[in-house]
Design a protein around this motif. Structure first.
Motif, PDB file in Angstrom:
ATOM      1  N   UNK A 122     -32.645  11.355 -28.778  1.00 52.32           N
ATOM      2  CA  UNK A 122     -32.098  12.376 -29.687  1.00 52.32           C
ATOM      3  C   UNK A 122     -30.572  12.418 -29.620  1.00 52.32           C
ATOM      4  N   UNK A 123     -30.000  12.764 -30.727  1.00 56.25           N
ATOM      5  CA  UNK A 123     -28.548  12.891 -30.824  1.00 56.25           C
ATOM      6  C   UNK A 123     -28.227  14.372 -30.967  1.00 56.25           C
ATOM      7  N   UNK A 124     -27.412  14.883 -30.062  1.00 56.42           N
ATOM      8  CA  UNK A 124     -27.044  16.300 -30.071  1.00 56.42           C
ATOM      9  C   UNK A 124     -25.755  16.519 -30.843  1.00 56.42           C
ATOM     10  N   UNK A 125     -25.792  16.268 -32.145  1.00 54.36           N
ATOM     11  CA  UNK A 125     -24.613  16.468 -32.979  1.00 54.36           C
ATOM     12  C   UNK A 125     -23.715  15.251 -32.998  1.00 54.36           C
ATOM     13  N   UNK A 126     -22.583  15.356 -33.692  1.00 57.91           N
ATOM     14  CA  UNK A 126     -21.666  14.212 -33.804  1.00 57.91           C
ATOM     15  C   UNK A 126     -21.089  13.822 -32.440  1.00 57.91           C
ATOM     16  N   UNK A 127     -20.861  12.538 -32.285  1.00 55.83           N
ATOM     17  CA  UNK A 127     -20.287  12.005 -31.048  1.00 55.83           C
ATOM     18  C   UNK A 127     -18.878  11.520 -31.365  1.00 55.83           C
ATOM     19  N   UNK A 128     -17.921  11.992 -30.583  1.00 53.07           N
ATOM     20  CA  UNK A 128     -16.524  11.622 -30.814  1.00 53.07           C
ATOM     21  C   UNK A 128     -16.232  10.209 -30.328  1.00 53.07           C
ATOM     22  N   UNK A 129     -15.474   9.505 -31.164  1.00 51.02           N
ATOM     23  CA  UNK A 129     -14.937   8.199 -30.806  1.00 51.02           C
ATOM     24  C   UNK A 129     -13.435   8.404 -30.634  1.00 51.02           C
ATOM     25  N   UNK A 130     -12.932   8.053 -29.471  1.00 50.92           N
ATOM     26  CA  UNK A 130     -11.532   8.286 -29.151  1.00 50.92           C
ATOM     27  C   UNK A 130     -10.700   7.023 -29.326  1.00 50.92           C
ATOM     28  N   UNK A 131      -9.510   7.191 -29.888  1.00 48.72           N
ATOM     29  CA  UNK A 131      -8.524   6.121 -29.929  1.00 48.72           C
ATOM     30  C   UNK A 131      -7.720   6.210 -28.641  1.00 48.72           C
ATOM     31  N   UNK A 132      -7.503   5.062 -28.010  1.00 49.77           N
ATOM     32  CA  UNK A 132      -6.715   4.996 -26.780  1.00 49.77           C
ATOM     33  C   UNK A 132      -5.383   4.348 -27.120  1.00 49.77           C
ATOM     34  N   UNK A 133      -4.324   5.101 -26.913  1.00 45.52           N
ATOM     35  CA  UNK A 133      -2.985   4.591 -27.196  1.00 45.52           C
ATOM     36  C   UNK A 133      -2.442   3.818 -26.002  1.00 45.52           C
ATOM     37  N   UNK A 134      -1.485   2.952 -26.262  1.00 45.35           N
ATOM     38  CA  UNK A 134      -0.881   2.138 -25.203  1.00 45.35           C
ATOM     39  C   UNK A 134      -0.184   2.975 -24.143  1.00 45.35           C
ATOM     40  N   UNK A 135       0.242   4.191 -24.508  1.00 44.85           N
ATOM     41  CA  UNK A 135       0.894   5.066 -23.526  1.00 44.85           C
ATOM     42  C   UNK A 135      -0.118   5.820 -22.660  1.00 44.85           C
ATOM     43  N   UNK A 136      -1.430   5.553 -22.850  1.00 47.24           N
ATOM     44  CA  UNK A 136      -2.466   6.172 -22.034  1.00 47.24           C
ATOM     45  C   UNK A 136      -3.042   7.455 -22.605  1.00 47.24           C
ATOM     46  N   UNK A 137      -2.466   7.952 -23.683  1.00 49.89           N
ATOM     47  CA  UNK A 137      -3.007   9.156 -24.294  1.00 49.89           C
ATOM     48  C   UNK A 137      -4.164   8.800 -25.230  1.00 49.89           C
ATOM     49  N   UNK A 138      -4.948   9.802 -25.552  1.00 51.00           N
ATOM     50  CA  UNK A 138      -6.091   9.589 -26.432  1.00 51.00           C
ATOM     51  C   UNK A 138      -6.093  10.641 -27.528  1.00 51.00           C
ATOM     52  N   UNK A 139      -6.754  10.303 -28.618  1.00 55.57           N
ATOM     53  CA  UNK A 139      -6.931  11.226 -29.738  1.00 55.57           C
ATOM     54  C   UNK A 139      -8.261  10.912 -30.386  1.00 55.57           C
ATOM     55  N   UNK A 140      -8.845  11.887 -31.048  1.00 62.95           N
ATOM     56  CA  UNK A 140     -10.098  11.649 -31.754  1.00 62.95           C
ATOM     57  C   UNK A 140      -9.820  10.731 -32.934  1.00 62.95           C
ATOM     58  N   UNK A 141     -10.562   9.640 -33.013  1.00 65.83           N
ATOM     59  CA  UNK A 141     -10.406   8.668 -34.107  1.00 65.83           C
ATOM     60  C   UNK A 141     -11.459   8.902 -35.182  1.00 65.83           C
ATOM     61  N   UNK A 142     -12.694   9.149 -34.759  1.00 67.27           N
ATOM     62  CA  UNK A 142     -13.808   9.311 -35.706  1.00 67.27           C
ATOM     63  C   UNK A 142     -14.942  10.025 -34.993  1.00 67.27           C
ATOM     64  N   UNK A 143     -15.960  10.364 -35.758  1.00 63.85           N
ATOM     65  CA  UNK A 143     -17.204  10.866 -35.200  1.00 63.85           C
ATOM     66  C   UNK A 143     -18.324  10.015 -35.747  1.00 63.85           C
ATOM     67  N   UNK A 144     -19.352   9.802 -34.937  1.00 65.85           N
ATOM     68  CA  UNK A 144     -20.497   9.025 -35.407  1.00 65.85           C
ATOM     69  C   UNK A 144     -21.776   9.742 -35.066  1.00 65.85           C
TER      70      UNK A 144
END
Length: 146
Positions: free
Chosen positions: A124-146
């Motif tokens: 089962x899938x409990x709602x949307x799953x976040x896909x994170x973008x990883x930047x070269x500086x080590x920070x992350x941000x939400x890129x998409x949901x699947x």
């Protein structure tokens, strides 16, 4: 331009761009030695235009860190593809979209852990799953949901 010329140009462009669009994406999937779901994810990706060599590794966490994946963003496998890394069970559509954008400041994408309901992880899938973008500086941000 007359109609015949437009048709010839369209056909010529179709011949040149067709193979590029149909090109198989080749990469390597590195997985923890005991993990079996990684191979199921590779099979899913292969059905969607990827050609992945599978290599078991002894220390996937260390490899992920060396590739620029910050702590807490590791999945159960890492894919090297076209100069980027893809950590975890990301859909083929999201990977292809990311590759088409060719972001210069990014290491790649991540779905941390092993959530259920994603390609290769049945259940089962409990709602949307976040896909994170990883930047070269080590920070992350939400890129998409699947």
């Amino acid at each position: 331009m007359n109609r015949l010329c437009k048709i010839v140009v369209a056909l010529a462009l179709g011949c040149w761009s067709g193979p590029a669009l149909a090109e198989t994406l080749q990469g390597t999937l590195y997985k923890a030695q005991a993990c079996e779901c990684c191979e199921t994810h590779a099979e899913y990706l292969e059905k969607n235009g990827f050609d992945l060599k599978i290599e078991p590794v002894k220390d996937l966490v260390d490899m992920s860190r060396r590739e620029g994946v910050p702590p807490g963003f590791q999945g159960c496998h890492l894919i090297r593809l076209n100069g980027y890394v893809f950590e975890g069970h990301i859909t083929s559509e999201i990977i292809k979209r990311f590759l088409s954008e060719q972001p210069k400041d990014m290491v790649g994408l991540s779905i941390p852990g092993m959530p259920s309901g994603v390609p290769g992880m049945e259940g089962p899938k409990d709602g949307p799953i976040k896909v994170y973008a990883i930047k070269k500086d080590g920070t992350t941000t939400t890129y998409a949901e699947q």
